[in-house]
Design an enzyme around this catalytic site. Sequence first.
Site, mmCIF file in Angstrom:
data_model
loop_
_atom_site.group_PDB
_atom_site.id
_atom_site.type_symbol
_atom_site.label_atom_id
_atom_site.label_comp_id
_atom_site.label_asym_id
_atom_site.label_seq_id
_atom_site.Cartn_x
_atom_site.Cartn_y
_atom_site.Cartn_z
ATOM 1 N N HIS A 1 0.861 -1.180 0.000
ATOM 2 C CA HIS A 1 0.000 0.000 0.000
ATOM 3 C C HIS A 1 0.902 1.236 0.000
ATOM 4 O O HIS A 1 1.226 1.770 1.052
ATOM 5 C CB HIS A 1 -0.883 -0.031 1.263
ATOM 6 C CG HIS A 1 -1.990 0.973 1.255
ATOM 7 N ND1 HIS A 1 -3.177 0.769 1.908
ATOM 8 C CD2 HIS A 1 -2.094 2.192 0.689
ATOM 9 C CE1 HIS A 1 -3.970 1.815 1.733
ATOM 10 N NE2 HIS A 1 -3.323 2.701 1.001
ATOM 11 N N GLU B 1 -2.610 -1.734 -3.224
ATOM 12 C CA GLU B 1 -3.793 -1.068 -2.674
ATOM 13 C C GLU B 1 -3.546 0.429 -2.630
ATOM 14 O O GLU B 1 -2.409 0.862 -2.435
ATOM 15 C CB GLU B 1 -4.023 -1.429 -1.215
ATOM 16 C CG GLU B 1 -4.040 -2.845 -0.842
ATOM 17 C CD GLU B 1 -3.956 -2.961 0.685
ATOM 18 O OE1 GLU B 1 -4.234 -4.066 1.140
ATOM 19 O OE2 GLU B 1 -3.602 -1.997 1.392
ATOM 20 N N HIS C 1 -8.026 -7.227 6.711
ATOM 21 C CA HIS C 1 -7.890 -6.306 7.846
ATOM 22 C C HIS C 1 -8.082 -7.048 9.158
ATOM 23 O O HIS C 1 -9.140 -7.610 9.405
ATOM 24 C CB HIS C 1 -8.861 -5.120 7.784
ATOM 25 C CG HIS C 1 -8.148 -3.839 8.055
ATOM 26 N ND1 HIS C 1 -7.812 -3.436 9.322
ATOM 27 C CD2 HIS C 1 -7.626 -2.916 7.216
ATOM 28 C CE1 HIS C 1 -7.152 -2.299 9.233
ATOM 29 N NE2 HIS C 1 -7.012 -1.967 7.974
#
Length: 240
Positions: free
Chosen positions: A44, A71, A191
Amino acid sequence: MTTNLSVNINKIATLRNARGGNLPNVENVAVDCERFGAQGITIHPRPDERHIRHDDVFLLRPLVRTEFNIEGYPSPEFLDLVLKVKPEQVTLVPDAPDALTSSAGWEVAENFEFLCEVIERLKDAGIRTSIFVGTDIENIKMAAKTGADRIELYTGPYAVEYKKDPAKAIAPYAAAAKAAHNCGLGVNAGHDLSLENLAYFKQNVGYLNEVSIGHCLISDALYLGLEKTIKAYKDCLKDK
Ligand code: PXP
Protein backbone atom coordinates in the site's frame (compact mmCIF):
# COMPACT_ATOMS: atom_id res chain seq x y z
CA MET A 1 -12.31 -23.73 -3.08
CA THR A 2 -8.76 -22.48 -2.85
CA THR A 3 -8.29 -19.25 -0.95
CA ASN A 4 -4.97 -17.56 -1.65
CA LEU A 5 -2.86 -15.87 1.01
CA SER A 6 -1.45 -12.52 -0.06
CA VAL A 7 1.09 -11.20 2.45
CA ASN A 8 1.02 -7.46 3.03
CA ILE A 9 4.63 -6.37 3.54
CA ASN A 10 4.04 -2.72 4.55
CA LYS A 11 5.26 -3.45 8.10
CA ILE A 12 8.60 -4.70 6.80
CA ALA A 13 9.08 -1.32 5.13
CA THR A 14 8.07 0.47 8.35
CA LEU A 15 10.80 -1.40 10.21
CA ARG A 16 13.38 -0.67 7.50
CA ASN A 17 12.50 3.03 7.43
CA ALA A 18 12.95 3.32 11.20
CA ARG A 19 16.74 3.26 10.77
CA GLY A 20 17.24 4.76 7.34
CA GLY A 21 19.25 1.81 5.98
CA ASN A 22 18.08 -1.25 4.09
CA LEU A 23 17.44 -3.68 6.94
CA PRO A 24 15.21 -5.62 6.71
CA ASN A 25 15.38 -5.71 2.91
CA VAL A 26 11.79 -5.37 1.68
CA GLU A 27 12.48 -6.93 -1.69
CA ASN A 28 14.20 -9.99 -0.18
CA VAL A 29 11.33 -10.46 2.26
CA ALA A 30 8.82 -10.45 -0.62
CA VAL A 31 10.80 -13.13 -2.44
CA ASP A 32 11.05 -15.19 0.76
CA CYS A 33 7.32 -14.87 1.49
CA GLU A 34 6.68 -16.46 -1.90
CA ARG A 35 9.32 -19.12 -1.26
CA PHE A 36 7.54 -19.96 2.01
CA GLY A 37 4.22 -20.35 0.21
CA ALA A 38 2.57 -16.94 -0.04
CA GLN A 39 0.40 -16.81 -3.14
CA GLY A 40 0.53 -13.04 -3.43
CA ILE A 41 2.32 -9.94 -2.20
CA THR A 42 0.36 -6.84 -1.21
CA ILE A 43 1.65 -3.32 -0.73
CA HIS A 44 0.00 0.00 0.00
CA PRO A 45 2.26 2.81 -1.23
CA ARG A 46 1.04 5.94 0.56
CA PRO A 47 1.73 9.49 -0.63
CA ASP A 48 3.99 10.20 2.40
CA GLU A 49 6.02 7.01 1.67
CA ARG A 50 5.95 6.20 5.37
CA HIS A 51 6.36 2.51 4.67
CA ILE A 52 6.48 1.33 1.04
CA ARG A 53 8.37 3.85 -1.11
CA HIS A 54 7.84 4.71 -4.74
CA ASP A 55 11.13 2.95 -5.60
CA ASP A 56 10.05 -0.24 -3.82
CA VAL A 57 7.11 -0.61 -6.16
CA PHE A 58 9.37 -0.71 -9.22
CA LEU A 59 11.94 -2.95 -7.53
CA LEU A 60 9.26 -5.41 -6.44
CA ARG A 61 7.49 -5.68 -9.81
CA PRO A 62 9.94 -8.07 -11.52
CA LEU A 63 10.55 -10.00 -8.30
CA VAL A 64 6.95 -10.88 -7.49
CA ARG A 65 6.12 -14.09 -9.34
CA THR A 66 2.76 -14.84 -7.78
CA GLU A 67 0.18 -12.05 -7.66
CA PHE A 68 1.22 -8.46 -7.06
CA ASN A 69 -1.62 -6.55 -5.38
CA ILE A 70 -1.29 -2.80 -4.95
CA GLU A 71 -3.79 -1.07 -2.67
CA GLY A 72 -4.47 2.61 -2.51
CA TYR A 73 -6.70 5.61 -2.98
CA PRO A 74 -6.98 6.23 -6.74
CA SER A 75 -5.40 9.69 -6.85
CA PRO A 76 -3.88 10.77 -10.18
CA GLU A 77 -0.40 9.93 -8.79
CA PHE A 78 -1.52 6.47 -7.64
CA LEU A 79 -3.11 5.73 -11.01
CA ASP A 80 0.02 6.86 -12.89
CA LEU A 81 2.07 4.54 -10.70
CA VAL A 82 -0.06 1.42 -11.10
CA LEU A 83 -0.56 1.97 -14.82
CA LYS A 84 3.22 2.01 -15.18
CA VAL A 85 3.86 -0.96 -12.91
CA LYS A 86 0.90 -3.07 -14.02
CA PRO A 87 0.36 -5.32 -11.01
CA GLU A 88 -1.98 -8.28 -11.39
CA GLN A 89 -4.50 -6.60 -9.09
CA VAL A 90 -5.28 -3.12 -7.79
CA THR A 91 -7.43 -2.77 -4.69
CA LEU A 92 -9.14 0.61 -4.45
CA VAL A 93 -9.46 1.97 -0.92
CA PRO A 94 -11.20 5.20 0.07
CA ASP A 95 -8.81 6.37 2.76
CA ALA A 96 -7.43 9.88 3.10
CA PRO A 97 -3.66 10.37 2.55
CA ASP A 98 -2.99 10.78 6.30
CA ALA A 99 -5.10 7.77 7.41
CA LEU A 100 -3.31 5.48 9.86
CA THR A 101 -4.81 2.47 8.09
CA SER A 102 -7.89 1.72 5.98
CA SER A 103 -10.78 1.75 8.40
CA ALA A 104 -13.86 1.74 6.15
CA GLY A 105 -14.93 0.63 2.72
CA TRP A 106 -16.29 2.71 -0.16
CA GLU A 107 -19.77 4.17 -0.20
CA VAL A 108 -20.11 3.01 -3.78
CA ALA A 109 -23.25 4.94 -4.81
CA GLU A 110 -21.71 8.25 -3.68
CA ASN A 111 -18.54 7.61 -5.67
CA PHE A 112 -20.09 5.68 -8.51
CA GLU A 113 -18.95 7.67 -11.54
CA PHE A 114 -15.46 8.18 -10.16
CA LEU A 115 -15.07 4.46 -9.47
CA CYS A 116 -16.45 3.49 -12.90
CA GLU A 117 -13.91 5.74 -14.65
CA VAL A 118 -10.98 4.46 -12.58
CA ILE A 119 -11.98 0.84 -13.06
CA GLU A 120 -12.33 1.27 -16.80
CA ARG A 121 -8.80 2.69 -17.03
CA LEU A 122 -7.37 -0.16 -14.98
CA LYS A 123 -9.27 -2.82 -16.89
CA ASP A 124 -8.12 -1.34 -20.22
CA ALA A 125 -4.57 -1.85 -18.94
CA GLY A 126 -5.34 -5.51 -18.17
CA ILE A 127 -5.30 -5.04 -14.39
CA ARG A 128 -7.80 -6.91 -12.21
CA THR A 129 -9.72 -4.51 -9.96
CA SER A 130 -11.06 -4.96 -6.47
CA ILE A 131 -13.05 -2.46 -4.38
CA PHE A 132 -12.72 -2.36 -0.59
CA VAL A 133 -16.22 -2.47 0.95
CA GLY A 134 -18.17 -3.30 4.07
CA THR A 135 -20.88 -5.94 4.22
CA ASP A 136 -23.89 -3.86 3.12
CA ILE A 137 -25.58 -5.85 0.35
CA GLU A 138 -26.95 -2.87 -1.62
CA ASN A 139 -23.46 -1.35 -1.62
CA ILE A 140 -22.06 -4.64 -2.96
CA LYS A 141 -24.67 -4.71 -5.71
CA MET A 142 -23.56 -1.19 -6.69
CA ALA A 143 -19.94 -2.37 -6.64
CA ALA A 144 -20.84 -4.99 -9.24
CA LYS A 145 -22.26 -2.24 -11.46
CA THR A 146 -18.95 -0.35 -11.50
CA GLY A 147 -17.38 -3.13 -13.56
CA ALA A 148 -15.01 -4.18 -10.77
CA ASP A 149 -13.85 -7.80 -10.84
CA ARG A 150 -13.86 -8.33 -7.10
CA ILE A 151 -14.66 -6.80 -3.75
CA GLU A 152 -12.40 -6.90 -0.74
CA LEU A 153 -14.48 -7.22 2.41
CA TYR A 154 -13.25 -5.00 5.25
CA THR A 155 -12.85 -7.50 8.11
CA GLY A 156 -11.94 -5.06 10.91
CA PRO A 157 -15.42 -5.26 12.49
CA TYR A 158 -15.35 -9.08 12.18
CA ALA A 159 -12.08 -9.25 14.11
CA VAL A 160 -13.50 -7.15 16.95
CA GLU A 161 -16.85 -8.95 17.16
CA TYR A 162 -15.28 -12.41 16.81
CA LYS A 163 -13.84 -12.14 20.31
CA LYS A 164 -17.34 -11.70 21.77
CA ASP A 165 -19.61 -13.76 19.52
CA PRO A 166 -18.11 -15.55 16.50
CA ALA A 167 -21.47 -16.62 15.02
CA LYS A 168 -22.81 -13.07 15.17
CA ALA A 169 -19.53 -11.72 13.81
CA ILE A 170 -19.46 -13.95 10.76
CA ALA A 171 -23.11 -13.77 9.64
CA PRO A 172 -22.92 -10.49 7.67
CA TYR A 173 -19.72 -11.64 5.94
CA ALA A 174 -21.19 -14.96 4.82
CA ALA A 175 -24.21 -13.10 3.40
CA ALA A 176 -22.06 -10.43 1.76
CA ALA A 177 -19.81 -12.97 0.06
CA LYS A 178 -22.82 -14.88 -1.26
CA ALA A 179 -24.40 -11.68 -2.59
CA ALA A 180 -21.12 -10.70 -4.25
CA HIS A 181 -20.81 -14.11 -5.88
CA ASN A 182 -24.40 -13.88 -7.13
CA CYS A 183 -23.56 -10.53 -8.78
CA GLY A 184 -20.54 -12.07 -10.53
CA LEU A 185 -17.93 -10.56 -8.22
CA GLY A 186 -14.93 -12.41 -6.81
CA VAL A 187 -14.38 -12.08 -3.07
CA ASN A 188 -11.24 -10.98 -1.23
CA ALA A 189 -11.03 -10.06 2.46
CA GLY A 190 -8.63 -8.27 4.71
CA HIS A 191 -7.89 -6.31 7.85
CA ASP A 192 -7.06 -7.65 11.28
CA LEU A 193 -7.28 -11.27 10.16
CA SER A 194 -5.15 -13.40 12.45
CA LEU A 195 -4.28 -16.96 13.48
CA GLU A 196 -7.09 -16.64 16.01
CA ASN A 197 -9.92 -15.64 13.67
CA LEU A 198 -8.89 -16.72 10.14
CA ALA A 199 -9.89 -20.41 10.13
CA TYR A 200 -13.39 -19.58 11.36
CA PHE A 201 -13.70 -16.93 8.66
CA LYS A 202 -12.62 -19.35 5.95
CA GLN A 203 -14.92 -22.13 7.17
CA ASN A 204 -17.97 -19.92 7.23
CA VAL A 205 -17.55 -17.54 4.30
CA GLY A 206 -17.96 -19.05 0.85
CA TYR A 207 -16.47 -17.97 -2.44
CA LEU A 208 -13.34 -16.56 -0.82
CA ASN A 209 -10.66 -16.02 -3.49
CA GLU A 210 -8.02 -14.28 -1.39
CA VAL A 211 -7.15 -12.84 1.98
CA SER A 212 -4.55 -10.13 2.37
CA ILE A 213 -2.87 -10.08 5.74
CA GLY A 214 -0.13 -7.90 7.18
CA HIS A 215 -0.14 -6.70 10.76
CA CYS A 216 -0.92 -9.91 12.65
CA LEU A 217 1.12 -12.10 10.31
CA ILE A 218 4.26 -10.01 10.64
CA SER A 219 3.74 -9.79 14.42
CA ASP A 220 3.40 -13.60 14.64
CA ALA A 221 6.58 -13.96 12.58
CA LEU A 222 8.55 -12.32 15.42
CA TYR A 223 7.82 -15.41 17.51
CA LEU A 224 7.38 -18.20 14.95
CA GLY A 225 9.62 -17.03 12.11
CA LEU A 226 8.29 -16.06 8.69
CA GLU A 227 8.28 -19.54 7.18
CA LYS A 228 6.32 -21.20 9.99
CA THR A 229 3.97 -18.26 10.21
CA ILE A 230 3.07 -18.34 6.52
CA LYS A 231 2.47 -22.09 6.75
CA ALA A 232 0.26 -21.59 9.82
CA TYR A 233 -1.86 -18.97 8.03
CA LYS A 234 -2.14 -21.23 4.97
CA ASP A 235 -3.29 -24.08 7.23
CA CYS A 236 -6.15 -21.85 8.40
CA LEU A 237 -7.22 -21.51 4.75
CA LYS A 238 -7.41 -25.22 4.00
CA ASP A 239 -10.84 -26.58 3.22
CA LYS A 240 -11.87 -28.63 6.24
N1 PXP B 1 -6.67 -4.70 3.08
C1 PXP B 1 -6.56 -3.36 3.04
C2 PXP B 1 -7.36 -2.60 2.04
C3 PXP B 1 -5.67 -2.68 3.91
O1 PXP B 1 -5.55 -1.35 3.85
C4 PXP B 1 -4.90 -3.44 4.81
C5 PXP B 1 -3.92 -2.75 5.69
O2 PXP B 1 -2.90 -2.19 4.91
C6 PXP B 1 -5.07 -4.84 4.81
C7 PXP B 1 -5.96 -5.44 3.94
C8 PXP B 1 -4.28 -5.72 5.74
O3 PXP B 1 -4.68 -5.47 7.05
P1 PXP B 1 -3.83 -6.03 8.26
O4 PXP B 1 -2.50 -5.33 8.20
O5 PXP B 1 -4.63 -5.66 9.47
O6 PXP B 1 -3.70 -7.51 8.07
